[in-house]
Design an enzyme around this catalytic site. Sequence first.
Site, mmCIF file in Angstrom:
data_model
loop_
_atom_site.group_PDB
_atom_site.id
_atom_site.type_symbol
_atom_site.label_atom_id
_atom_site.label_comp_id
_atom_site.label_asym_id
_atom_site.label_seq_id
_atom_site.Cartn_x
_atom_site.Cartn_y
_atom_site.Cartn_z
ATOM 1 N N GLU A 214 79.751 13.746 34.916
ATOM 2 C CA GLU A 214 81.050 13.121 34.665
ATOM 3 C C GLU A 214 81.563 13.493 33.276
ATOM 4 O O GLU A 214 80.853 13.374 32.285
ATOM 5 C CB GLU A 214 80.882 11.601 34.801
ATOM 6 C CG GLU A 214 82.174 10.798 34.726
ATOM 7 C CD GLU A 214 81.916 9.295 34.943
ATOM 8 O OE1 GLU A 214 80.877 8.940 35.542
ATOM 9 O OE2 GLU A 214 82.744 8.497 34.503
ATOM 10 N N GLY A 291 84.289 1.791 35.967
ATOM 11 C CA GLY A 291 84.306 0.461 35.348
ATOM 12 C C GLY A 291 84.505 0.558 33.850
ATOM 13 O O GLY A 291 84.293 1.617 33.250
HETATM 14 O O1 OSB Z 1 82.987 6.382 31.064
HETATM 15 O O2 OSB Z 1 82.694 5.188 32.786
HETATM 16 C C1 OSB Z 1 82.811 5.286 31.563
HETATM 17 C C2 OSB Z 1 82.231 1.859 29.960
HETATM 18 C C3 OSB Z 1 83.160 1.880 28.939
HETATM 19 C C4 OSB Z 1 83.918 3.015 28.769
HETATM 20 C C5 OSB Z 1 83.769 4.123 29.605
HETATM 21 C C6 OSB Z 1 82.853 4.080 30.640
HETATM 22 C C7 OSB Z 1 82.050 2.950 30.794
HETATM 23 C C8 OSB Z 1 81.005 2.843 31.796
HETATM 24 C C9 OSB Z 1 80.608 1.454 32.212
HETATM 25 O O3 OSB Z 1 80.399 3.785 32.238
HETATM 26 C C10 OSB Z 1 80.958 1.148 33.616
HETATM 27 C C11 OSB Z 1 80.748 -0.308 33.884
HETATM 28 O O4 OSB Z 1 79.618 -0.673 34.215
HETATM 29 O O5 OSB Z 1 81.701 -1.103 33.773
HETATM 30 MG MG MG Z 2 83.024 7.841 32.576
#
Ligand code: OSB
Ligand code: MG
Length: 370
Positions: A214, A291
């Site tokens: 990702e 998220g």
């Molecule tokens: O890149 O998906 C992301 C949290 C804060 C900012 C960016 C991201 C994330 C997470 C957490 O990966 C996802 C979650 O459990 O809410």
């Molecule tokens: Mg991400």
Amino acid sequence: MKLERIELREIELPLKWPFETSFGRTTRRRIMIVRVFDESSAFGYGECTAGEEPFYNHETIDTAWTIIVNHVGPILAAARIHKADEVNEALARIRGNRMAKGAVEAAIWDLEARLAETPLWKHIGGTREEIGCGVSIGLQSSTDVLLEKVTREVEAGYQRIKIKIKPAQDLRLVAAIRSRFPEIRLSVDANSAYSLADVDLFKEFDQFKLMMIEQPLAPGDLLDHAKLQREIDTPICLDESILTTADARQAHEIGSCKIINIKLGRAGGHHEARSIQAFSARRDIPVWCGGMLESGVGRAHNIAMSTLEGFTLPGDVSASSRYWEEDIIDPPVTVSARGTITPPTGPGIGYEVNESRVESLVKRREDVRL
Ligand code: OSB
Ligand code: MG
């Protein structure tokens, strides 16, 4: 539906465990809870997913607050909105600031669904009666601690494990997890910590059969993502790069990714999120729900969004108890032993917001007349 006012409240919720990514560490969330009222005193809830710092993207809770009070409010007041689906277009003049706009837009969708006495997920066109859940695990103090966390989540039944990586904390972590769990669905999230100069490193990832990598490169670097994707077998999934349906189309046309993570806030609300999803479904691009460490309000909106047909992969929508000692919704979000969530049956977001708990957590508030 005749809109009357927007209520903004900032609450602070400590995370059970710090969450660390390549861009920083979060220990407590400052969360903006939005409520939009209509003239009959009916209301709907939204949550602003902007961070405390402008590290994931340019927005913060403070910029979003300013944008809503000074720009979203006045534009919506002048636009005389009658339907939730008109909000996105009415706010299109405001460039960027999608998390600010999306928090209000989503609240209006909840309001409209409540007025229609329909669950939000059905109201936006969702059809999935069960959604698949994965987890996102932050950077840990050691590989052993990481393995312990992964083990716990696999045993809880989550359908996909994603770990955060950054330079010098990448291949080693994946190798350790793969040697203990050769078969699980595993992915990594770099949050833009690399550049095209790291292409040889990314080729090494191919041996671990990840579901995806990702957002390896910077948000604006669609062309470099395409160059990287041509060099590796592992599918690239874009998160930070995809704000609009146009972004999804351009990424797809030049081959920047094979999978898209859709975040409600990053897209600016349900209208654009659904549109990205629909485009992706037409092009056979699998999508999943990302998220942002949401409280129950944002989590409930994510569940609704995840019921749209294109959300075929498990999302980062996991149980409230992974984040909070006590959520602000009743009941909290729970996940089955098969790693699934069943969308709620009540009207709107379908979870009761614990108003007395929210009030006890409020740090700042403001009302915006519409
Ligand atoms: O890149 O998906 C992301 C949290 C804060 C900012 C960016 C991201 C994330 C997470 C957490 O990966 C996802 C979650 O459990 O809410
Ligand atoms: Mg991400």
